[in-house]
Design an enzyme around this catalytic site. Structure first.
Site, PDB file in Angstrom:
ATOM      1  N   GLU A  18     -37.840  48.270  55.751  1.00 21.79           N
ATOM      2  CA  GLU A  18     -36.938  47.106  55.649  1.00 21.79           C
ATOM      3  C   GLU A  18     -37.687  45.907  55.071  1.00 21.79           C
ATOM      4  O   GLU A  18     -37.173  45.202  54.199  1.00 21.79           O
ATOM      5  CB  GLU A  18     -36.356  46.783  57.022  1.00 21.79           C
ATOM      6  CG  GLU A  18     -35.537  45.504  57.099  1.00 21.79           C
ATOM      7  CD  GLU A  18     -34.351  45.477  56.152  1.00 21.79           C
ATOM      8  OE1 GLU A  18     -33.998  46.530  55.600  1.00 21.79           O
ATOM      9  OE2 GLU A  18     -33.798  44.383  55.934  1.00 21.79           O
ATOM     10  N   ASN A  22     -11.594  43.858  40.433  1.00 22.63           N
ATOM     11  CA  ASN A  22     -12.848  44.223  41.091  1.00 22.63           C
ATOM     12  C   ASN A  22     -12.756  45.701  41.412  1.00 22.63           C
ATOM     13  O   ASN A  22     -11.800  46.148  42.038  1.00 22.63           O
ATOM     14  CB  ASN A  22     -13.057  43.419  42.378  1.00 22.63           C
ATOM     15  CG  ASN A  22     -14.310  43.876  43.134  1.00 22.63           C
ATOM     16  OD1 ASN A  22     -15.229  44.406  42.520  1.00 22.63           O
ATOM     17  ND2 ASN A  22     -14.317  43.705  44.440  1.00 22.63           N
ATOM     18  N   GLY A  23     -13.737  46.490  40.934  1.00 17.68           N
ATOM     19  CA  GLY A  23     -13.741  47.935  41.197  1.00 17.68           C
ATOM     20  C   GLY A  23     -14.061  48.676  39.908  1.00 17.68           C
ATOM     21  O   GLY A  23     -14.607  48.104  38.966  1.00 17.68           O
ATOM     22  N   GLU A  77     -36.457  42.907  46.652  1.00 24.95           N
ATOM     23  CA  GLU A  77     -35.141  42.533  46.104  1.00 24.95           C
ATOM     24  C   GLU A  77     -34.994  41.030  45.902  1.00 24.95           C
ATOM     25  O   GLU A  77     -34.149  40.599  45.121  1.00 24.95           O
ATOM     26  CB  GLU A  77     -34.011  43.058  46.981  1.00 24.95           C
ATOM     27  CG  GLU A  77     -33.884  42.428  48.339  1.00 24.95           C
ATOM     28  CD  GLU A  77     -32.661  42.939  49.108  1.00 24.95           C
ATOM     29  OE1 GLU A  77     -31.635  43.249  48.480  1.00 24.95           O
ATOM     30  OE2 GLU A  77     -32.738  43.027  50.337  1.00 24.95           O
ATOM     31  N   HIS A 100     -51.841  61.364  51.868  1.00 24.83           N
ATOM     32  CA  HIS A 100     -51.255  62.492  51.108  1.00 24.83           C
ATOM     33  C   HIS A 100     -50.837  62.069  49.704  1.00 24.83           C
ATOM     34  O   HIS A 100     -49.990  62.698  49.084  1.00 24.83           O
ATOM     35  CB  HIS A 100     -50.057  63.058  51.883  1.00 24.83           C
ATOM     36  CG  HIS A 100     -50.432  63.622  53.216  1.00 24.83           C
ATOM     37  ND1 HIS A 100     -51.166  64.788  53.363  1.00 24.83           N
ATOM     38  CD2 HIS A 100     -50.252  63.141  54.466  1.00 24.83           C
ATOM     39  CE1 HIS A 100     -51.374  65.020  54.638  1.00 24.83           C
ATOM     40  NE2 HIS A 100     -50.840  64.041  55.335  1.00 24.83           N
ATOM     41  N   LYS A 156     -23.644  41.225  46.787  1.00 25.09           N
ATOM     42  CA  LYS A 156     -23.652  41.317  48.249  1.00 25.09           C
ATOM     43  C   LYS A 156     -22.964  42.582  48.750  1.00 25.09           C
ATOM     44  O   LYS A 156     -23.423  43.215  49.679  1.00 25.09           O
ATOM     45  CB  LYS A 156     -22.929  40.105  48.852  1.00 25.09           C
ATOM     46  CG  LYS A 156     -22.913  40.090  50.381  1.00 25.09           C
ATOM     47  CD  LYS A 156     -24.305  40.069  50.944  1.00 25.09           C
ATOM     48  CE  LYS A 156     -24.340  40.028  52.447  1.00 25.09           C
ATOM     49  NZ  LYS A 156     -25.736  40.153  52.957  1.00 25.09           N
ATOM     50  N   ARG A 178     -20.940  37.527  45.441  1.00 23.90           N
ATOM     51  CA  ARG A 178     -20.482  38.897  45.163  1.00 23.90           C
ATOM     52  C   ARG A 178     -20.779  39.318  43.725  1.00 23.90           C
ATOM     53  O   ARG A 178     -20.567  40.462  43.351  1.00 23.90           O
ATOM     54  CB  ARG A 178     -18.989  39.014  45.422  1.00 23.90           C
ATOM     55  CG  ARG A 178     -18.559  38.659  46.836  1.00 23.90           C
ATOM     56  CD  ARG A 178     -17.074  38.701  46.967  1.00 23.90           C
ATOM     57  NE  ARG A 178     -16.593  40.036  46.710  1.00 23.90           N
ATOM     58  CZ  ARG A 178     -16.466  40.965  47.662  1.00 23.90           C
ATOM     59  NH1 ARG A 178     -16.795  40.663  48.908  1.00 23.90           N
ATOM     60  NH2 ARG A 178     -16.050  42.173  47.384  1.00 23.90           N
ATOM     61  N   CYS A 188     -17.528  42.251  42.445  1.00 23.99           N
ATOM     62  CA  CYS A 188     -17.132  41.021  41.777  1.00 23.99           C
ATOM     63  C   CYS A 188     -16.365  40.235  42.828  1.00 23.99           C
ATOM     64  O   CYS A 188     -16.035  40.746  43.888  1.00 23.99           O
ATOM     65  CB  CYS A 188     -16.208  41.327  40.603  1.00 23.99           C
ATOM     66  SG  CYS A 188     -16.930  42.412  39.393  1.00 23.99           S
ATOM     67  N   LYS A 206     -36.820  43.785  51.568  1.00 24.35           N
ATOM     68  CA  LYS A 206     -36.632  42.328  51.515  1.00 24.35           C
ATOM     69  C   LYS A 206     -37.453  41.716  50.387  1.00 24.35           C
ATOM     70  O   LYS A 206     -36.962  40.947  49.576  1.00 24.35           O
ATOM     71  CB  LYS A 206     -37.035  41.690  52.855  1.00 24.35           C
ATOM     72  CG  LYS A 206     -36.126  41.993  54.010  1.00 24.35           C
ATOM     73  CD  LYS A 206     -34.753  41.348  53.904  1.00 24.35           C
ATOM     74  CE  LYS A 206     -33.675  42.146  53.320  1.00 24.35           C
ATOM     75  NZ  LYS A 206     -33.113  43.332  53.783  1.00 24.35           N
ATOM     76  N   TRP A 247     -19.923  40.961  38.460  1.00 22.70           N
ATOM     77  CA  TRP A 247     -21.170  41.721  38.537  1.00 22.70           C
ATOM     78  C   TRP A 247     -20.935  42.927  37.631  1.00 22.70           C
ATOM     79  O   TRP A 247     -20.110  43.788  37.941  1.00 22.70           O
ATOM     80  CB  TRP A 247     -21.446  42.165  39.972  1.00 22.70           C
ATOM     81  CG  TRP A 247     -22.777  42.821  40.154  1.00 22.70           C
ATOM     82  CD1 TRP A 247     -23.980  42.206  40.395  1.00 22.70           C
ATOM     83  CD2 TRP A 247     -23.078  44.219  40.082  1.00 22.70           C
ATOM     84  NE1 TRP A 247     -24.986  43.140  40.493  1.00 22.70           N
ATOM     85  CE2 TRP A 247     -24.469  44.376  40.286  1.00 22.70           C
ATOM     86  CE3 TRP A 247     -22.300  45.344  39.857  1.00 22.70           C
ATOM     87  CZ2 TRP A 247     -25.098  45.620  40.293  1.00 22.70           C
ATOM     88  CZ3 TRP A 247     -22.908  46.590  39.861  1.00 22.70           C
ATOM     89  CH2 TRP A 247     -24.297  46.710  40.077  1.00 22.70           C
TER      90      TRP A 247
HETATM   91  C1  AGP Z   1     -30.196  44.513  51.748  1.00 25.00           C
HETATM   92  O1  AGP Z   1     -30.883  43.280  51.834  1.00 25.00           O
HETATM   93  C2  AGP Z   1     -29.243  44.544  50.579  1.00 25.00           C
HETATM   94  N1  AGP Z   1     -28.349  43.473  50.613  1.00 25.00           N
HETATM   95  C3  AGP Z   1     -28.551  45.882  50.469  1.00 25.00           C
HETATM   96  O2  AGP Z   1     -29.519  46.908  50.503  1.00 25.00           O
HETATM   97  C4  AGP Z   1     -27.514  46.154  51.574  1.00 25.00           C
HETATM   98  O3  AGP Z   1     -28.149  46.341  52.817  1.00 25.00           O
HETATM   99  C5  AGP Z   1     -26.741  47.422  51.207  1.00 25.00           C
HETATM  100  O4  AGP Z   1     -26.099  47.212  49.967  1.00 25.00           O
HETATM  101  C6  AGP Z   1     -25.701  47.808  52.265  1.00 25.00           C
HETATM  102  O5  AGP Z   1     -24.745  46.795  52.400  1.00 25.00           O
HETATM  103  P1  AGP Z   1     -23.681  46.919  53.624  1.00 25.00           P
HETATM  104  O6  AGP Z   1     -24.455  46.802  54.893  1.00 25.00           O
HETATM  105  O7  AGP Z   1     -22.726  45.793  53.396  1.00 25.00           O
HETATM  106  O8  AGP Z   1     -23.038  48.273  53.491  1.00 25.00           O
END
Ligand code: AGP
Length: 606
Positions: free
Chosen positions: A485, A99-100, A492, A508, A601, A27, A2, A489, A73
């Site tokens: 990777e 937040n937490g 998500e 397999h 984020k 966030r 958050c 992208k 969030w």
């Molecule tokens: C990747 O596009 C996402 N934002 C997510 O997987 C991110 O890489 C992951 O949460 C790790 O975040 P960090 O590098 O801040 O630890």
């Protein structure tokens, strides 16, 4: 997960909080709320994003020079008005934002209910407001209600902040909390395992989850430590630590500019951050030679070396293991941070753990660091945010120097991490300069890939794929980690189911998924071309639609994304068109690339 912000000063709080919440929205953006003290306490909140609510609820008109704001969030409790922050106590005179995760919230809530408290929602955070009320009313702290945090001494200050301190001591879990009260000209804050920083402006004091909400007002920042309890009033700021008592904290200067943390001429942060990679990849190379030397020594001495991360950072870790093996003949294990606890059993003080996290606040990564610490292993932090928890945890620290990354998706920070992995691999065999030169040679290639013409070509490809339900990706070696990777992208940001496999794994099982027209991306490099092209043939033979990512066209390709062959740096160069494709798919599906649903984020909860 958050975003929280607080302000106390000579300016009206609500416009500052609104703008700050806008900067924090990446966030978390399920619901938003604000509270101010102006004689009485006023709370306004709702479900939705800040831009909708600031008009609907006239956020900017809430009076007062003291205020707190929160963008959520959801973790505990559905997305609803009642669960939106700020939360109030029974008297509606106290407001808190958090937040937490409060791990002992159920037991605390039970004890509070027994004493007649009434709760509006079902979040863990709401117990904090009622606990403070309880303490203010002189109820003995329910030690049994929560086996709270240890604490020494007392905090000789006003009733409100003392009540807050006593209440906070009962909490278990992770928290960054701000609290205000009617009739009290102060903001009380505390942090543990969730980020909280102070911004010191001429006209007032800011509290925030990170520096982005107050950069336009001040670059003077105080990075709070775990268990720091802070009281800011008209006269200044007082610091107290639950474990150490009275403390003082240094004032640092934020290196980022407001311009860097704003979108500028770009429609989305994602596009801006993708376009910065020609420079950010170079900036990743700007490392202290002594630090690199010490890290190289640690790797050589290490008995068991781990790269630990989540999401894109984990993909960079996996890329790192391939590079250190291929370039330096060094064995490193890549482990998902959330799975690292399973390795704790055999860690020793000779183990070396690289904790990789762009935000430096990912709870899974910080938890892995704690596990390593329990076994006295050495920790090396790789992060992008100075002052983040991870930036203070490591025995050594490598900064990614990528500048603020606001989009929820990791783009420039992923390629910066991959660059650092290559740098370490080359440094391990005394070829540091060779790596720097390779990176310099990459500049124009990256610049061209992030150019408008590349976007136009990928826009067309996106049109072909935008309605697809499934997309698959295959690669071998460094191209396999790139496929992982790339798949992350696309899934998500566009919500298209996208999955990556090692090329050799296709037959397999996953090959059963391929039918006529199924799009399959094939990442190709010179050093394993024959085998991956053979895998592409297997796809083609089942009617699959093969999209090649390589520096030369193959007859097996139905479509071709041309990228230069860069050998060990392919993970960097091949990721970029996939970032752009993901962006185009999101935009063509009418989605917000910067704020995908359900995501945040920085995942600061386990
Ligand atoms: C990747 O596009 C996402 N934002 C997510 O997987 C991110 O890489 C992951 O949460 C790790 O975040 P960090 O590098 O801040 O630890």
């Amino acid at each position: 997960m958050c975003g929280i912000i607080g302000y106390i000063g000579t300016e009206e709080a609500s416009p500052i909080l609104c703008q700050g919440l806008k900067n924090l929205e990446y966030r978390g953006y399920d619901s938003v709320g604000m509270a101010t003290v102006s004689g009485g306490l006023e709370i306004r909140k709702g479900v939705g994003k800040i831009d909708d609510l600031r008009c609907r609820l006239n956020f900017e008109e809430i009076p007062g020079h003291i205020g707190i704001g929160h963008t959520r969030w959801a973790t505990h409790g559905t997305v609803s008005f009642e669960n939106a922050h700020p939360h109030a106590d029974c008297t509606k005179k106290i407001a808190i934002i958090h937040n937490g995760i409060i791990e002992n919230s159920d037991r605390l809530r039970e004890a509070l209910l027994k004493r007649g408290h009434e709760f509006a929602g079902d979040t863990d955070s709401e117990v904090i407001a009622h606990l403070i009320e309880d303490r203010l009313n002189g109820f003995p702290g329910q030690r049994g209600a929560g086996d709270g945090e240890p604490g020494t001494g007392s905090f000789d200050n006003g009733f409100f902040e003392t009540a807050c301190l006593d209440a906070f001591r009962l909490l278990r879990g992770s928290y960054a909390i701000l609290a205000i009260k009617e009739g009290e000209d102060k903001i009380v804050g505390i942090r543990k395992d969730s980020p909280l920083v102070l911004g010191l402006a001429d006209h007032g004091t800011f509290f925030a989850s990170d520096v982005s909400p107050f950069l336009e007002w001040t670059k003077k920042v105080v990075y709070l430590q775990n268990y720091d309890f802070v009281v800011a009033d008209g006269k200044g700021v007082k610091f107290y630590n639950l474990l150490q008592g009275e403390v003082s904290r240094p004032v640092d200067t934020v290196e980022w500019s407001m311009e860097e943390a704003s979108r500028g001429k770009f429609e989305h942060f994602m596009l801006k951050e993708i376009s910065e990679q020609a420079d950010t990849i170079q900036r990743a190379l700007q490392q202290d030679g002594d630090v690199i030397e010490r890290i190289v020594d640690e790797v050589k001495k290490g008995f068991g070396v781990f790269f630990v991360g989540c999401g894109s950072s984990y993909h960079a870790c996996l890329t790192g293991t391939y590079l250190l093996s291929k370039v330096a003949g060094v064995h490193v294990n890549a482990v998902l941070a959330s799975e690292f606890e399973n390795y704790e059993h055999f860690l020793t003080e000779d183990t070396l753990v690289f904790a990789v996290s762009q935000s430096g606040e990912t709870a899974d990564v910080l938890d892995a660091v704690k596990a390593a610490r329990r076994k006295k292993s050495k920790i090396i932090g790789i992060t992008n945010v100075m002052g983040s928890s991870l930036s203070r945890e490591g025995d050594e620290l490598m900064m990614m120097n990528a500048g603020p990354e606001i989009c929820v998706l990791s783009t420039k920070t992923y390629t910066s991490q991959a660059m650092l992995m290559a740098l370490m691999a080359y440094a391990l065999c005394d070829k540091h300069e060779e790596c720097v030169q390779k990176a310099k040679d990459l500049y124009m290639d990256v610049y061209n890939l992030t150019s408008k013409s590349m976007r136009v070509r990928l826009k067309d490809l996106a049109k072909e794929l935008v309605h697809k339900e499934h997309i698959y990706m295959i690669g071998r070696g460094l191209q396999y980690t790139t496929a992982l990777e790339a798949a992350l992208k696309i899934k998500e940001v566009s919500y298209i189911h996208t999955e990556a496999f090692a090329g050799g794994e296709l037959k397999h099982g996953p090959l059963a998924l391929v039918e006529k027209g199924t799009p399959v991306f094939v990442f190709v490099s010179r050093d394993n071309e024959d085998r991956i092209v053979a895998n592409a043939q297997e796809v083609k033979a089942r009617g699959g639609y093969v999209i090649g990512v390589s520096d030369w066209n193959h007859r097996v390709f139905d479509r071709w994304i041309k990228v230069p062959e860069c050998g060990d740096l392919n993970p960097i160069i091949q990721a970029i068109p996939m970032q752009i494709l993901a962006y185009e798919l999101a935009v063509q599906r009418g989605l917000d690339p910067d704020k995908p649903r359900n995501l945040a984020k920085s995942v600061t909860v386990l």
